[in-house]
Design a protein around this motif. Structure first.
Motif, PDB file in Angstrom:
ATOM      1  N   GLY A   1      17.374  -4.763 -11.664  1.00  0.00           N
ATOM      2  CA  GLY A   1      16.589  -5.779 -12.357  1.00  0.00           C
ATOM      3  C   GLY A   1      15.267  -6.128 -11.711  1.00  0.00           C
ATOM      4  N   GLY A   2      14.824  -5.344 -10.758  1.00  0.00           N
ATOM      5  CA  GLY A   2      13.555  -5.625 -10.101  1.00  0.00           C
ATOM      6  C   GLY A   2      12.367  -5.255 -10.978  1.00  0.00           C
ATOM      7  N   SER A   3      11.323  -6.028 -10.930  1.00  0.00           N
ATOM      8  CA  SER A   3      10.110  -5.715 -11.677  1.00  0.00           C
ATOM      9  C   SER A   3       9.316  -4.635 -10.934  1.00  0.00           C
ATOM     10  CB  SER A   3       9.253  -6.971 -11.837  1.00  0.00           C
ATOM     11  OG  SER A   3       8.803  -7.415 -10.564  1.00  0.00           O
ATOM     12  N   TRP A   4       8.352  -4.029 -11.655  1.00  0.00           N
ATOM     13  CA  TRP A   4       7.523  -3.017 -11.005  1.00  0.00           C
ATOM     14  C   TRP A   4       6.720  -3.636  -9.860  1.00  0.00           C
ATOM     15  CZ3 TRP A   4       8.208   1.823 -10.727  1.00  0.00           C
ATOM     16  CH2 TRP A   4       8.733   2.556 -11.804  1.00  0.00           C
ATOM     17  N   ALA A   5       6.281  -4.882 -10.029  1.00  0.00           N
ATOM     18  CA  ALA A   5       5.527  -5.549  -8.959  1.00  0.00           C
ATOM     19  C   ALA A   5       6.393  -5.678  -7.703  1.00  0.00           C
ATOM     20  CB  ALA A   5       5.052  -6.921  -9.426  1.00  0.00           C
ATOM     21  N   HIS A   6       7.673  -6.043  -7.895  1.00  0.00           N
ATOM     22  CA  HIS A   6       8.588  -6.172  -6.758  1.00  0.00           C
ATOM     23  C   HIS A   6       8.809  -4.808  -6.089  1.00  0.00           C
ATOM     24  CE1 HIS A   6      12.015  -7.676  -4.417  1.00  0.00           C
ATOM     25  NE2 HIS A   6      12.595  -6.523  -4.712  1.00  0.00           N
ATOM     26  N   ILE A   7       9.000  -3.773  -6.901  1.00  0.00           N
ATOM     27  CA  ILE A   7       9.231  -2.427  -6.347  1.00  0.00           C
ATOM     28  C   ILE A   7       8.008  -1.931  -5.585  1.00  0.00           C
ATOM     29  CG2 ILE A   7       9.623  -0.006  -6.972  1.00  0.00           C
ATOM     30  CD1 ILE A   7      11.270  -1.112  -9.374  1.00  0.00           C
ATOM     31  N   ILE A   8       6.825  -2.128  -6.174  1.00  0.00           N
ATOM     32  CA  ILE A   8       5.601  -1.610  -5.555  1.00  0.00           C
ATOM     33  C   ILE A   8       5.296  -2.319  -4.243  1.00  0.00           C
ATOM     34  CG2 ILE A   8       3.090  -1.433  -5.821  1.00  0.00           C
ATOM     35  CD1 ILE A   8       3.569  -1.058  -8.834  1.00  0.00           C
ATOM     36  N   PHE A   9       5.356  -3.652  -4.264  1.00  0.00           N
ATOM     37  CA  PHE A   9       4.881  -4.407  -3.104  1.00  0.00           C
ATOM     38  C   PHE A   9       5.975  -4.765  -2.104  1.00  0.00           C
ATOM     39  CE2 PHE A   9       1.727  -5.375  -6.446  1.00  0.00           C
ATOM     40  CZ  PHE A   9       0.592  -4.900  -5.798  1.00  0.00           C
ATOM     41  N   LYS A  10       7.224  -4.823  -2.552  1.00  0.00           N
ATOM     42  CA  LYS A  10       8.297  -5.219  -1.647  1.00  0.00           C
ATOM     43  C   LYS A  10       9.146  -4.044  -1.166  1.00  0.00           C
ATOM     44  CE  LYS A  10       7.622  -9.724  -1.853  1.00  0.00           C
ATOM     45  NZ  LYS A  10       7.249 -10.530  -0.651  1.00  0.00           N
ATOM     46  N   VAL A  11       9.232  -3.000  -1.981  1.00  0.00           N
ATOM     47  CA  VAL A  11      10.106  -1.877  -1.633  1.00  0.00           C
ATOM     48  C   VAL A  11       9.313  -0.686  -1.108  1.00  0.00           C
ATOM     49  CG1 VAL A  11      11.828  -0.259  -2.510  1.00  0.00           C
ATOM     50  CG2 VAL A  11      11.808  -2.613  -3.348  1.00  0.00           C
ATOM     51  N   VAL A  12       8.303  -0.268  -1.856  1.00  0.00           N
ATOM     52  CA  VAL A  12       7.568   0.952  -1.511  1.00  0.00           C
ATOM     53  C   VAL A  12       6.474   0.706  -0.473  1.00  0.00           C
ATOM     54  CG1 VAL A  12       6.138   2.815  -2.420  1.00  0.00           C
ATOM     55  CG2 VAL A  12       8.080   1.972  -3.758  1.00  0.00           C
ATOM     56  N   MET A  13       5.706  -0.347  -0.661  1.00  0.00           N
ATOM     57  CA  MET A  13       4.541  -0.566   0.211  1.00  0.00           C
ATOM     58  C   MET A  13       4.885  -0.659   1.702  1.00  0.00           C
ATOM     59  SD  MET A  13       1.353  -3.220  -0.227  1.00  0.00           S
ATOM     60  CE  MET A  13       2.217  -4.691   0.295  1.00  0.00           C
ATOM     61  N   PRO A  14       5.971  -1.342   2.099  1.00  0.00           N
ATOM     62  CA  PRO A  14       6.291  -1.376   3.531  1.00  0.00           C
ATOM     63  C   PRO A  14       6.556   0.010   4.128  1.00  0.00           C
ATOM     64  CG  PRO A  14       7.476  -3.104   2.364  1.00  0.00           C
ATOM     65  CD  PRO A  14       6.860  -2.238   1.313  1.00  0.00           C
ATOM     66  N   GLN A  15       6.984   0.955   3.290  1.00  0.00           N
ATOM     67  CA  GLN A  15       7.290   2.289   3.801  1.00  0.00           C
ATOM     68  C   GLN A  15       6.046   3.158   3.994  1.00  0.00           C
ATOM     69  OE1 GLN A  15      10.972   4.120   2.204  1.00  0.00           O
ATOM     70  NE2 GLN A  15      10.920   2.459   0.707  1.00  0.00           N
ATOM     71  N   VAL A  16       4.937   2.748   3.394  1.00  0.00           N
ATOM     72  CA  VAL A  16       3.696   3.510   3.554  1.00  0.00           C
ATOM     73  C   VAL A  16       2.666   2.704   4.341  1.00  0.00           C
ATOM     74  CG1 VAL A  16       4.067   4.880   1.470  1.00  0.00           C
ATOM     75  CG2 VAL A  16       2.820   2.718   1.311  1.00  0.00           C
ATOM     76  N   ARG A  17       3.136   1.775   5.145  1.00  0.00           N
ATOM     77  CA  ARG A  17       2.219   0.966   5.953  1.00  0.00           C
ATOM     78  C   ARG A  17       1.317   1.810   6.851  1.00  0.00           C
ATOM     79  NH1 ARG A  17       4.737  -3.391   9.959  1.00  0.00           N
ATOM     80  NH2 ARG A  17       5.502  -1.425  10.856  1.00  0.00           N
ATOM     81  N   PRO A  18       1.842   2.865   7.495  1.00  0.00           N
ATOM     82  CA  PRO A  18       0.931   3.704   8.301  1.00  0.00           C
ATOM     83  C   PRO A  18      -0.221   4.280   7.488  1.00  0.00           C
ATOM     84  CG  PRO A  18       3.211   4.218   8.831  1.00  0.00           C
ATOM     85  CD  PRO A  18       3.246   3.304   7.652  1.00  0.00           C
ATOM     86  N   GLY A  19       0.059   4.680   6.251  1.00  0.00           N
ATOM     87  CA  GLY A  19      -0.997   5.215   5.401  1.00  0.00           C
ATOM     88  C   GLY A  19      -2.015   4.157   5.028  1.00  0.00           C
ATOM     89  N   LEU A  20      -1.558   2.943   4.758  1.00  0.00           N
ATOM     90  CA  LEU A  20      -2.467   1.848   4.428  1.00  0.00           C
ATOM     91  C   LEU A  20      -3.392   1.541   5.601  1.00  0.00           C
ATOM     92  CD1 LEU A  20       0.070  -0.529   2.627  1.00  0.00           C
ATOM     93  CD2 LEU A  20      -1.798   0.733   1.544  1.00  0.00           C
ATOM     94  N   ILE A  21      -2.819   1.526   6.812  1.00  0.00           N
ATOM     95  CA  ILE A  21      -3.630   1.247   7.996  1.00  0.00           C
ATOM     96  C   ILE A  21      -4.623   2.374   8.239  1.00  0.00           C
ATOM     97  CG2 ILE A  21      -3.565   0.932  10.494  1.00  0.00           C
ATOM     98  CD1 ILE A  21      -0.855  -0.454  10.126  1.00  0.00           C
ATOM     99  N   ALA A  22      -4.170   3.630   8.055  1.00  0.00           N
ATOM    100  CA  ALA A  22      -5.069   4.779   8.247  1.00  0.00           C
ATOM    101  C   ALA A  22      -6.228   4.725   7.261  1.00  0.00           C
ATOM    102  CB  ALA A  22      -4.290   6.080   8.078  1.00  0.00           C
ATOM    103  N   ALA A  23      -5.925   4.446   5.989  1.00  0.00           N
ATOM    104  CA  ALA A  23      -6.980   4.349   4.978  1.00  0.00           C
ATOM    105  C   ALA A  23      -7.933   3.203   5.310  1.00  0.00           C
ATOM    106  CB  ALA A  23      -6.362   4.142   3.602  1.00  0.00           C
ATOM    107  N   PHE A  24      -7.377   2.105   5.789  1.00  0.00           N
ATOM    108  CA  PHE A  24      -8.208   0.948   6.151  1.00  0.00           C
ATOM    109  C   PHE A  24      -9.186   1.307   7.262  1.00  0.00           C
ATOM    110  CE2 PHE A  24      -9.166  -2.874   8.530  1.00  0.00           C
ATOM    111  CZ  PHE A  24      -9.408  -3.815   7.550  1.00  0.00           C
TER     112      PHE A  24
END
Length: 275
Positions: free
Chosen positions: A173-196
């Motif tokens: 029952g999770g929304s796409w916003a919950h999946i994107i920002f709460k489930v997936v985003m923490p797993q790609v934190r290294p990529g976010l920091i690298a892009a930053f």
């Protein structure tokens, strides 16, 4: 024998690192020298350090505006670019719209355009719409230039995250916003920091567009270095050395703190598990 080879290997690495670091060390040293010491022949390695160059630099009222502009434009543009790039990369990775491969190629091709090739039409557009010398529109321009490369980096990371996380979230029952920002985003934190970090370095170093489509209100540090190169009928070596040393602080600190993420980013997430 193996011990000798190991020592020689690391000694070679240190030698190469010192050779590449030598120009930066010389600039920093020069910022504490007088003009006479900087121009001395042979070069002076032993000298009496002085803070007069930094006092003269910070006595200029415009310097704080230029430093503030560099920080504001860099952080603002990069944050916008990373957020938009993450959402776009998620779409490309999960939904794979028709023509994804071509769109990814097109994005990277746009990023590879040299600045001088597009500066004239961009200048005419900014003047025509009244966007010149505006922090917001210059920030959005930098974000536009930063998005393509960030999408490539983040898509590599997102492709490495199993779609089972998405499916599990949807089933529960999770929304796409919950999946994107709460489930997936923490797993790609290294990529976010690298892009930053990659984009921060680009915007922090950018001069051409700031000079052409910026103005008095948006002057950054590279602009200050350009206009302050000559003073009193000659090259202002003390200003150049001092301003450059100050200019190096932000990228050096970020690169030192997040160097492992830069390695991951350069491999487009292929060694994500090692972080």
């Amino acid at each position: 024998m193996s011990r000798i080879r190991e020592v020689a290997y690391y000694a070679g690495l240190w030698l190469i690192a010192l050779i590449f670091f030598a120009p930066i060390a010389w600039i920093v040293m020069s910022s504490f020298k007088t003009r006479t010491d900087i121009l001395a022949v042979p070069p002076k390695f032993l000298f009496s350090p002085t803070l007069e160059n930094y006092e003269a630099l910070f006595s200029r009222s415009e310097i704080f505006v230029q430093i503030g502009n560099s920080i504001l434009l860099s952080l603002g543009a990069v944050i916008i670019a990373v957020v938009v790039s993450f959402l776009a990369a998620f779409c490309f990775s999960r939904f794979r719209p028709k023509g994804t491969d071509f769109l990814m190629f097109l994005l990277l091709s746009i990023r590879m355009l040299p600045g001088p090739a597009v500066i004239l039409p961009v200048f005419l557009m900014y003047v025509g719409f009244g966007w010149k010398d505006s922090h917001l529109w210059l920030m959005l321009f930098y974000a536009m230039f930063s998005i393509p490369f960030s999408v490539w980096i983040l898509k590599g990371f997102l492709d490495g995250v199993s779609t089972r996380f998405d499916e599990t979230g949807r089933v529960n029952g999770g929304s796409w916003a919950h999946i994107i920002f709460k489930v997936v985003m923490p797993q790609v934190r290294p990529g976010l920091i690298a892009a930053f970090i990659f984009n921060l370095i680009f915007v922090w170093n950018e001069y051409l567009f700031n000079f052409i489509i910026g103005g008095v209100n948006t002057q950054n540090i590279p602009y200050a270095l350009m206009v302050g190169t000559y003073a009193d009928g000659g090259v202002a070596w003390t200003f150049i050395a001092t301003m450059t040393s100050l200019y190096l602080v932000v990228p050096v600190v970020f690169i030192y703190l997040f160097q492992k993420y830069l390695l991951v980013g350069m491999t487009f997430g292929t060694v994500r598990g090692e972080v």
